[in-house]
Scaffold this active site. Structure first.
Site, PDB file in Angstrom:
ATOM      1  N   GLY A   8      42.173  47.331  38.588  1.00  0.00           N
ATOM      2  CA  GLY A   8      41.189  47.821  39.191  1.00  0.00           C
ATOM      3  C   GLY A   8      39.794  47.926  38.755  1.00  0.00           C
ATOM      4  N   GLY A  13      40.682  45.192  43.955  1.00  0.00           N
ATOM      5  CA  GLY A  13      41.183  46.710  43.237  1.00  0.00           C
ATOM      6  C   GLY A  13      39.761  48.005  42.779  1.00  0.00           C
ATOM      7  CG  ASP A  69      47.643  41.453  29.564  1.00  0.00           C
ATOM      8  OD1 ASP A  69      48.153  41.244  30.389  1.00  0.00           O
ATOM      9  OD2 ASP A  69      47.299  39.835  29.086  1.00  0.00           O
ATOM     10  CB  THR A 108      49.243  37.020  34.464  1.00  0.00           C
ATOM     11  OG1 THR A 108      48.347  37.025  33.987  1.00  0.00           O
ATOM     12  CG2 THR A 108      48.786  38.002  35.138  1.00  0.00           C
ATOM     13  CB  THR A 133      47.858  36.366  48.786  1.00  0.00           C
ATOM     14  OG1 THR A 133      47.450  35.319  49.467  1.00  0.00           O
ATOM     15  CG2 THR A 133      48.810  35.060  47.537  1.00  0.00           C
ATOM     16  CG  ASP A 134      47.074  33.787  53.743  1.00  0.00           C
ATOM     17  OD1 ASP A 134      46.334  33.836  52.420  1.00  0.00           O
ATOM     18  OD2 ASP A 134      45.983  33.957  54.548  1.00  0.00           O
ATOM     19  CD  GLU A 135      45.885  30.932  48.361  1.00  0.00           C
ATOM     20  OE1 GLU A 135      46.175  30.107  48.367  1.00  0.00           O
ATOM     21  OE2 GLU A 135      44.527  31.258  48.253  1.00  0.00           O
ATOM     22  CE1 TYR A 157      47.078  33.909  43.053  1.00  0.00           C
ATOM     23  CE2 TYR A 157      46.479  32.836  45.287  1.00  0.00           C
ATOM     24  CZ  TYR A 157      46.085  33.865  44.808  1.00  0.00           C
ATOM     25  OH  TYR A 157      46.615  35.099  45.125  1.00  0.00           O
ATOM     26  CE  LYS A 161      49.886  37.661  44.249  1.00  0.00           C
ATOM     27  NZ  LYS A 161      49.476  39.292  43.593  1.00  0.00           N
ATOM     28  N   PRO A 212      29.770  23.058  48.034  1.00  0.00           N
ATOM     29  CG  PRO A 212      30.699  24.351  45.799  1.00  0.00           C
ATOM     30  CD  PRO A 212      29.775  24.425  46.485  1.00  0.00           C
ATOM     31  CE1 TYR A 214      37.744  21.388  46.381  1.00  0.00           C
ATOM     32  CE2 TYR A 214      37.374  23.278  46.687  1.00  0.00           C
ATOM     33  CZ  TYR A 214      38.037  22.910  45.785  1.00  0.00           C
ATOM     34  OH  TYR A 214      37.774  22.966  44.841  1.00  0.00           O
TER      35      TYR A 214
END
Length: 333
Positions: A8, A13, A69, A108, A133-135, A157, A161, A212, A214
């Site tokens: 949060g 959050g 944590d 995590t 996430t959509d990833e 990552y 998820k 930058p 990509y």
């Protein structure tokens, strides 16, 4: 109703916490009247967690902050006790960092989520909202993902998820825990840590630096203002069906090159400030979420246009150097 918000003090959050506590009764335009009697923030305050993100609601008597944590089961167990709802944002979330080292992402995002789910079961939490996430879907050349699309993550990552999503849904199917999962498109807005593309580009441009880009700049993302994202989460928290996944999207797809052009214009800069860099490993080409389900069931639709949202975001970073300069190392430079 007592709500625990993990992560949060982070970008999304903290927006959720400000939304819950920032308006009397816990409401804002287009947001369900959740009316929390108390909101606890559990955040480890790693590099992207920032207590300053909660400054607008710091003095609200309903707010309690705990630094801890989610991987530490004893801490989690103590904090979860007495809460009715958990809204779980806490995660390692930067793709490039996950490519450099995956271990913190797995520990995590997967093991931390498991510790929270176990504590939610022990303490009889009424609803567990897992923010994803959509990833997790990988990349899609055309069309849009629906909530039943197979998961095919391409980075450490997104794989971590996806694992946490499946674990959360398994606790619903195995234990009957009331779990709902949200998957969002790319967020932007105030208080976003300046490693992400929009605040990175804006802060660099405001300081006279380069940005930058990509590869060929052709990667496509759907952009979602953080407040619209949190509105969608609030709708899911209030009325989403247990065991279901809901997509929350922004409805505006741009190539990275098109986004760069908009940010250059907003900051009064030219293309001479853009440096082309080698493409990211495993770089997903296009993301696109179908939001029919959340629109039909809960009435969600994005309310902030990308033009208005980017203008507001750029103005916020221009006016809040004291927030981001310490994070970029440019304070007093």
């Amino acid at each position: 109703m007592r709500i625990l918000v993990t992560g949060g003090a982070g970008f999304i959050g903290s927006e959720y916490v400000r939304m819950l506590l920032g308006v009397p009764g816990g409401t804002a335009e287009g947001v369900p009247a959740l009316e929390p009697t108390g909101v606890t923030v559990l955040d480890a305050l790693t590099y992207s967690g920032n207590p300053a993100n909660l400054a607008p609601v710091r003095d609200d008597p309903r707010l309690r902050f705990v630094q801890g944590d989610i991987r530490h089961a004893e801490v989690v167990d103590e904090v979860v006790a007495g809460h009715d709802v958990i809204v779980h944002f806490a995660a390692e979330s930067h793709v490039d960092r996950s490519i450099a080292g995956a271990a913190p992402f797995v520990s995590t995002n997967v093991l931390g989520t498991q510790a929270l789910l176990d504590a939610a079961l022990r303490h009889g939490v009424r609803r567990f909202v897992h923010v994803s996430t959509d990833e997790v879907y990988g990349s899609i050349a055309e069309g849009s993902w629906t909530e039943d699309w197979p998961l095919a993550p391409n980075s450490p990552y997104s794989a971590s998820k996806a694992g946490s999503d499946l674990l959360a849904l398994a606790y619903h199917r195995t234990h009957g825990l009331d779990v709902v999962v949200t998957r969002c498109s790319n967020n932007y807005g105030p208080y976003q840590f300046p490693e992400k593309v929009i605040p990175l580009f804006v802060t660099n441009l405001l300081d006279g630096g380069t940005v930058p880009l990509y590869g060929d700049g052709g990667n496509v993302r759907d952009w979602l203002h953080v407040h619209d994202h949190c509105r969608g989460i609030a709708m899911v928290q209030e009325k989403g069906r247990a065991g279901e996944v809901y997509h929350i999207g922004g409805g505006t797809e741009l190539t990275n090159k098109e986004l760069t052009g908009r940010l250059l214009d907003a900051c009064g800069a030219g293309w001479d400030r853009v440096v082309t860099v080698p493409d990211r490993k495993g770089h997903d080409r296009r993301y696109s979420l179908d939001i029919t389900k959340i629109n039909r069931e809960l009435g969600y639709a994005p309310s902030i246009t990308l033009g208005a949202g980017l203008a507001e975001t750029v103005a916020w970073y221009r006016d809040n150097r004291a927030w981001w300069e310490p994070l970029t190392g440019t304070a007093n430079a």
